[in-house]
Design an enzyme around this catalytic site. Structure first.
Site, PDB file in Angstrom:
ATOM      1  N   TYR A  75     -11.403  74.394 -39.839  1.00 61.52           N
ATOM      2  CA  TYR A  75     -12.106  73.816 -38.677  1.00 61.52           C
ATOM      3  C   TYR A  75     -13.574  73.565 -38.979  1.00 61.52           C
ATOM      4  O   TYR A  75     -14.151  72.580 -38.501  1.00 61.52           O
ATOM      5  CB  TYR A  75     -11.889  74.680 -37.423  1.00 61.52           C
ATOM      6  N   GLN A 109      -6.232  62.889 -26.771  1.00 61.71           N
ATOM      7  CA  GLN A 109      -5.684  63.985 -27.585  1.00 61.71           C
ATOM      8  C   GLN A 109      -6.719  64.429 -28.616  1.00 61.71           C
ATOM      9  O   GLN A 109      -6.493  65.382 -29.350  1.00 61.71           O
ATOM     10  CB  GLN A 109      -4.433  63.507 -28.320  1.00 61.71           C
ATOM     11  N   HIS A 151      -6.282  68.390 -25.950  1.00 64.37           N
ATOM     12  CA  HIS A 151      -6.120  69.289 -27.102  1.00 64.37           C
ATOM     13  C   HIS A 151      -7.382  70.091 -27.411  1.00 64.37           C
ATOM     14  O   HIS A 151      -7.498  70.662 -28.488  1.00 64.37           O
ATOM     15  CB  HIS A 151      -5.664  68.491 -28.335  1.00 64.37           C
ATOM     16  N   CYS A 159     -13.004  83.127 -26.923  1.00 63.30           N
ATOM     17  CA  CYS A 159     -12.852  84.486 -27.425  1.00 63.30           C
ATOM     18  C   CYS A 159     -11.373  84.826 -27.548  1.00 63.30           C
ATOM     19  O   CYS A 159     -10.561  84.401 -26.721  1.00 63.30           O
ATOM     20  CB  CYS A 159     -13.559  85.454 -26.482  1.00 63.30           C
ATOM     21  N   CYS A 186     -18.276  90.297 -25.807  1.00 64.15           N
ATOM     22  CA  CYS A 186     -17.498  91.500 -26.138  1.00 64.15           C
ATOM     23  C   CYS A 186     -17.423  91.800 -27.627  1.00 64.15           C
ATOM     24  O   CYS A 186     -16.884  92.832 -28.021  1.00 64.15           O
ATOM     25  CB  CYS A 186     -16.093  91.398 -25.546  1.00 64.15           C
ATOM     26  N   SER A 225       0.207  57.778 -32.388  1.00 69.95           N
ATOM     27  CA  SER A 225       1.570  57.559 -32.874  1.00 69.95           C
ATOM     28  C   SER A 225       2.587  57.872 -31.776  1.00 69.95           C
ATOM     29  O   SER A 225       3.749  57.502 -31.880  1.00 69.95           O
ATOM     30  CB  SER A 225       1.832  58.410 -34.117  1.00 69.95           C
ATOM     31  N   ASN A 249      -2.838  49.180 -31.301  1.00 67.80           N
ATOM     32  CA  ASN A 249      -2.512  49.935 -32.510  1.00 67.80           C
ATOM     33  C   ASN A 249      -2.146  48.923 -33.595  1.00 67.80           C
ATOM     34  O   ASN A 249      -1.349  48.030 -33.334  1.00 67.80           O
ATOM     35  CB  ASN A 249      -1.315  50.878 -32.238  1.00 67.80           C
TER      36      ASN A 249
HETATM   37  P1  OAD Z   1      -1.665  60.184 -35.530  1.00 63.63           P
HETATM   38  O1  OAD Z   1      -2.363  60.382 -36.824  1.00 63.63           O
HETATM   39  O2  OAD Z   1      -0.286  60.709 -35.372  1.00 63.63           O
HETATM   40  O3  OAD Z   1      -1.604  58.645 -35.186  1.00 63.63           O
HETATM   41  C1  OAD Z   1      -2.719  57.814 -35.284  1.00 63.63           C
HETATM   42  C2  OAD Z   1      -2.345  56.431 -34.813  1.00 63.63           C
HETATM   43  O4  OAD Z   1      -3.511  55.622 -34.865  1.00 63.63           O
HETATM   44  C3  OAD Z   1      -1.287  55.735 -35.675  1.00 63.63           C
HETATM   45  O5  OAD Z   1      -0.290  55.167 -34.823  1.00 63.63           O
HETATM   46  C4  OAD Z   1      -2.064  54.625 -36.389  1.00 63.63           C
HETATM   47  O6  OAD Z   1      -1.279  53.440 -36.613  1.00 63.63           O
HETATM   48  C5  OAD Z   1      -3.176  54.353 -35.406  1.00 63.63           C
HETATM   49  N1  OAD Z   1      -4.412  53.807 -35.988  1.00 63.63           N
HETATM   50  C6  OAD Z   1      -4.921  53.972 -37.223  1.00 63.63           C
HETATM   51  N2  OAD Z   1      -6.091  53.323 -37.353  1.00 63.63           N
HETATM   52  C7  OAD Z   1      -6.339  52.736 -36.151  1.00 63.63           C
HETATM   53  C8  OAD Z   1      -7.398  51.930 -35.637  1.00 63.63           C
HETATM   54  N3  OAD Z   1      -8.462  51.588 -36.396  1.00 63.63           N
HETATM   55  N4  OAD Z   1      -7.311  51.502 -34.356  1.00 63.63           N
HETATM   56  C9  OAD Z   1      -6.244  51.848 -33.574  1.00 63.63           C
HETATM   57  N5  OAD Z   1      -5.226  52.602 -34.004  1.00 63.63           N
HETATM   58  C10 OAD Z   1      -5.263  53.039 -35.274  1.00 63.63           C
HETATM   59  O7  OAD Z   1      -2.648  60.755 -34.403  1.00 63.63           O
HETATM   60  P2  OAD Z   1      -2.320  61.171 -32.893  1.00 63.63           P
HETATM   61  O8  OAD Z   1      -1.249  60.314 -32.318  1.00 63.63           O
HETATM   62  O9  OAD Z   1      -3.606  61.250 -32.183  1.00 63.63           O
HETATM   63  O10 OAD Z   1      -2.715  67.472 -32.276  1.00 63.63           O
HETATM   64  O11 OAD Z   1      -1.747  62.634 -33.100  1.00 63.63           O
HETATM   65  C11 OAD Z   1      -1.439  63.397 -31.986  1.00 63.63           C
HETATM   66  C12 OAD Z   1      -1.739  64.838 -32.238  1.00 63.63           C
HETATM   67  O12 OAD Z   1      -1.095  65.272 -33.453  1.00 63.63           O
HETATM   68  C13 OAD Z   1      -3.203  65.167 -32.469  1.00 63.63           C
HETATM   69  O13 OAD Z   1      -3.937  65.304 -31.278  1.00 63.63           O
HETATM   70  C14 OAD Z   1      -3.126  66.464 -33.214  1.00 63.63           C
HETATM   71  C15 OAD Z   1      -2.019  66.124 -34.185  1.00 63.63           C
HETATM   72  O14 OAD Z   1      -1.312  67.186 -34.688  1.00 63.63           O
HETATM   73  C16 OAD Z   1      -3.129  68.729 -32.412  1.00 63.63           C
HETATM   74  O15 OAD Z   1      -3.811  69.090 -33.356  1.00 63.63           O
HETATM   75  C17 OAD Z   1      -2.682  69.648 -31.321  1.00 63.63           C
END
Ligand code: OAD
Length: 277
Positions: A75, A109, A151, A159, A186, A225, A249
């Site tokens: 992180y 997210q 998220h 904590c 704490c 995605s 997307n």
């Molecule tokens: P992903 O990495 O799964 O998906 C990213 C999406 O963004 C894909 O569909 C790409 O095609 C699209 N993409 C890439 N470049 C782009 C651009 N310039 N403009 C628009 N779209 C673009 O990410 P998330 O769907 O956000 O959760 O993933 C969901 C969750 O999975 C995250 O919040 C995280 C991860 O594990 C946690 O950590 C709890």
């Protein structure tokens, strides 16, 4: 060629604008792709974080219990990646739009804080002073510009023992378990205030997001995605309640089948085109 494949479809933009103009209430769901144009890595693309790292070793409560130093190192590294990144044209267009009109609920997210920073910048410009929102005849901030962060945030900690929860941007010393940040109330170990796999989402954020999805006439889905639930369920719930879906997307996603208008372009190009006055 890449830029031709992702050139903006003018007719789709026109249809998307019309849907958004007619909708009294709109829910927006964003994912990592909205921040890709700011230089923040996504999770599942070619260069995605989950291609090189195993989520079960870094983003679960079990991983933190086993090796808090390793999890904090991950992180701390992500904070360093994100800290110099700036909101891009998509974040700014969303913040401006949510300030100009009623009925927008922005749900993200992402844990990078870039939607919030775009909203802050816009507010300062409108209001003149950061500490007096809406003063001097400036435009008061509308709630829609403040994202619901499903998220959590990379820049908050909570904590592991008491209810303490704080903003936290300081560098984290990950040399040993003893050097990790501790709760000022704490003294117990602090953890990033993000949702890990296997953990519930913050209940109030989730409730507000699903309420907005149920009420919306349109749902704008940007850069996700659509495979991680319950977050992706915001879009499916909106569609099930009759909302028209617009997707931004470059690639088709798990949500594309529900989509009325698909803009196969980068967020920083397509979102301003959709939302410009
Ligand atoms: P992903 O990495 O799964 O998906 C990213 C999406 O963004 C894909 O569909 C790409 O095609 C699209 N993409 C890439 N470049 C782009 C651009 N310039 N403009 C628009 N779209 C673009 O990410 P998330 O769907 O956000 O959760 O993933 C969901 C969750 O999975 C995250 O919040 C995280 C991860 O594990 C946690 O950590 C709890």
């Amino acid at each position: 060629m890449e830029h031709e494949r992702h050139a903006l479809d003018r007719e789709a933009v026109r249809r998307g604008r019309e849907i958004l103009r007619r909708a009294e209430r709109v829910v927006v769901l964003t994912g990592a792709g909205v921040s890709a144009d700011s230089g923040v890595p996504t999770f599942r693309g070619e260069e995605g974080l989950w291609k090189r790292h195993r989520p079960e070793e870094l983003a679960t409560p079990e991983a933190f219990a086993r090796d808090p130093r390793l999890v904090w190192e991950w992180y701390a590294w992500r904070r360093e990646l994100v800290a110099p990144c700036e909101p891009n044209a998509a974040h700014r267009a969303l913040a401006d739009w949510a300030r100009r009109r009623d009925g927008v609920t922005l749900v993200t997210q992402n844990v990078d804080g870039l939607h919030g920073r775009a909203a802050d910048v816009g507010q300062r410009t409108d209001a003149g002073t950061a500490d007096r929102p809406g003063a001097d005849g400036g435009t008061p901030r509308r709630a829609g510009a403040d994202p619901i962060e499903l998220h959590g945030s990379l820049f908050r900690v909570r904590c592991t023992a008491c209810p303490g929860r704080y903003p936290h941007r300081d560098p984290v010393d990950t040399t040993s378990e003893r050097s990790l940040p501790r709760c000022r109330a704490c003294g117990a170990l602090l953890r990033p205030d993000v949702v890990w796999f296997g953990e519930p989402l913050p209940s109030e954020a989730l409730r507000r997001a699903f309420e907005a999805a149920g009420d919306a006439e349109a749902c704008l889905v940007v850069g996700t995605s659509g495979v991680v639930f319950p977050a992706a369920g915001i879009a499916t719930a909106a569609a099930a309640s009759g909302a028209t879906l617009i997707e931004v997307n470059p690639e088709a996603t798990a949500l594309s089948g529900l989509t009325e208008v698909a803009l196969r372009a980068r967020a920083a190009i397509a979102v301003p085109a959709l939302l410009a006055p």
